[in-house]
Write a protein that holds these residues in place. Structure first.
Motif, PDB file in Angstrom:
ATOM      1  N   LEU A 142      47.905 -30.758  -3.962  1.00  0.00           N
ATOM      2  CA  LEU A 142      46.493 -30.614  -4.295  1.00  0.00           C
ATOM      3  C   LEU A 142      46.015 -29.194  -4.030  1.00  0.00           C
ATOM      4  CD1 LEU A 142      44.272 -32.531  -5.368  1.00  0.00           C
ATOM      5  CD2 LEU A 142      43.547 -32.848  -2.991  1.00  0.00           C
ATOM      6  N   LYS A 180      51.080 -35.256 -10.967  1.00  0.00           N
ATOM      7  CA  LYS A 180      52.175 -35.104 -11.930  1.00  0.00           C
ATOM      8  C   LYS A 180      53.464 -34.630 -11.254  1.00  0.00           C
ATOM      9  CE  LYS A 180      53.069 -33.253 -16.557  1.00  0.00           C
ATOM     10  NZ  LYS A 180      53.344 -34.596 -17.099  1.00  0.00           N
ATOM     11  N   PHE A 205      47.437 -26.649  -6.632  1.00  0.00           N
ATOM     12  CA  PHE A 205      46.794 -26.651  -7.948  1.00  0.00           C
ATOM     13  C   PHE A 205      45.280 -26.583  -7.856  1.00  0.00           C
ATOM     14  CE2 PHE A 205      50.966 -28.652  -8.743  1.00  0.00           C
ATOM     15  CZ  PHE A 205      51.434 -27.759  -9.699  1.00  0.00           C
ATOM     16  N   GLY A 206      44.790 -25.971  -6.799  1.00  0.00           N
ATOM     17  CA  GLY A 206      43.365 -25.696  -6.675  1.00  0.00           C
ATOM     18  C   GLY A 206      42.481 -26.919  -6.685  1.00  0.00           C
ATOM     19  N   GLY A 207      42.976 -28.039  -6.156  1.00  0.00           N
ATOM     20  CA  GLY A 207      42.190 -29.260  -6.098  1.00  0.00           C
ATOM     21  C   GLY A 207      42.280 -30.136  -7.329  1.00  0.00           C
ATOM     22  N   ASP A 208      43.116 -29.769  -8.309  1.00  0.00           N
ATOM     23  CA  ASP A 208      43.282 -30.557  -9.529  1.00  0.00           C
ATOM     24  C   ASP A 208      44.176 -31.761  -9.225  1.00  0.00           C
ATOM     25  OD1 ASP A 208      44.154 -31.602 -12.022  1.00  0.00           O
ATOM     26  OD2 ASP A 208      43.771 -29.685 -13.008  1.00  0.00           O
ATOM     27  N   ALA A 209      43.561 -32.933  -9.034  1.00  0.00           N
ATOM     28  CA  ALA A 209      44.296 -34.127  -8.626  1.00  0.00           C
ATOM     29  C   ALA A 209      45.297 -34.582  -9.688  1.00  0.00           C
ATOM     30  CB  ALA A 209      43.317 -35.261  -8.304  1.00  0.00           C
ATOM     31  N   GLN A 210      44.966 -34.365 -10.947  1.00  0.00           N
ATOM     32  CA  GLN A 210      45.863 -34.788 -12.033  1.00  0.00           C
ATOM     33  C   GLN A 210      47.155 -33.967 -12.018  1.00  0.00           C
ATOM     34  OE1 GLN A 210      44.081 -34.669 -15.928  1.00  0.00           O
ATOM     35  NE2 GLN A 210      45.685 -35.892 -16.854  1.00  0.00           N
ATOM     36  N   LYS A 211      47.028 -32.658 -11.870  1.00  0.00           N
ATOM     37  CA  LYS A 211      48.219 -31.806 -11.793  1.00  0.00           C
ATOM     38  C   LYS A 211      49.032 -32.120 -10.543  1.00  0.00           C
ATOM     39  CE  LYS A 211      46.768 -27.728 -14.443  1.00  0.00           C
ATOM     40  NZ  LYS A 211      46.510 -26.261 -14.362  1.00  0.00           N
TER      41      LYS A 211
END
Length: 258
Positions: free
Chosen positions: A196, A208, A199-205
């Motif tokens: 998390l 993955k 990827f700068g807090g991007d939960a989707q990335k």
């Protein structure tokens, strides 16, 4: 071979990056093994909560807010110890997954500062106390990224390669002293924050990364490995231990269920 019981002179264990993930899990397992644990991290509230949890359970734990990249603060922290037995250099992390051509130099710098210079700062500051214990252990929590590269990971890979070389060189330089140097290099570990943050807090990335992997390693798996290596008899040095989930054959080959 049974675990070694820490001596009175070497029963203090300092864990950096102890506010979550591998660091917090390692603090718990070392406390269970009989060490007085000193929890350090930037997030004071997190380590104070963990210290309270451990002391409530009957263990000895102290929280100390610390940024390992701040050398003045690290040196001040070190003045509190005449002897310690174990230093677990766990503070670190990854930022971004860009190719070299477009990588952010600021992210590279921040990763180097935390993973490499942070480890250097704390190790240098506490090495006299570790030596004074006559039974010291320096643990460097690196990564399989420090031993093989992969596309989109050059900044983190470069920092972890440097951290690996730091551990390897230190072991050569202090051989003959009562301090051993252990490197633990985890592969794919699912924690609440690592991907998390990357990827700068991007939960989707972040999700993955582990997509289709039935059982990535957990923080407890890595902490168990660290505690096992630390509690070997003093003459036993686990130079390098690489630990991966069964589904991961290398940094670039992972079995994913469809």
């Amino acid at each position: 071979m049974t675990a070694a019981v820490p001596s009175a002179a070497s029963r203090i264990a300092v864990v950096t990056g102890a506010s979550s993930g591998i660091g917090a899990a390692t603090a718990r397992q070392l406390a269970e093994a009989g060490y007085r644990v000193v929890l350090t991290a930037r997030r004071k509230d997190r380590i104070e909560a963990l210290a309270k949890e451990l002391t409530t359970a009957g263990h000895s734990a102290t929280a100390y807010a610390l940024d390992v990249t701040d050398r003045v603060a690290v040196d001040e922290f070190a003045t509190a110890f005449r002897t310690i037995g174990v230093l677990v250099n766990n503070a670190g992390g990854a930022l971004g997954a860009d190719p070299v051509a477009t990588g952010d130099p600021d992210e590279w710098r921040r990763m180097y500062d935390t993973n490499v210079l942070g480890t250097l700062n704390v190790t240098q500051a506490l090495l006299p106390a570790l030596t004074a214990s006559r039974d010291g252990t320096v643990v460097v929590v690196s990564s399989t990224a420090g031993h093989a590269t992969y596309e989109g990971g050059a900044g983190y890979v470069a920092a972890k390669h440097a951290e690996h070389v730091l551990a390897e060189t230190l072991r050569l330089e202090i051989v003959g002293t009562p301090v051993r140097v252990i490197e633990i290099a985890p592969g794919m570990v699912r924690t609440e924050e690592f991907a998390l943050t990357r990827f700068g807090g991007d939960a989707q990335k972040a999700a993955k990364v582990y997509d289709g992997v039935a059982e990535p390693l957990t923080a407890d798996d890595v902490a168990d490995t660290i505690a096992w290596a630390v509690t070997r008899p003093s003459h036993v040095n686990v130079d390098l231990l690489v630990v991966r989930p069964r589904a991961q054959a290398s940094n670039t080959k992972v079995y994913r269920e469809r």
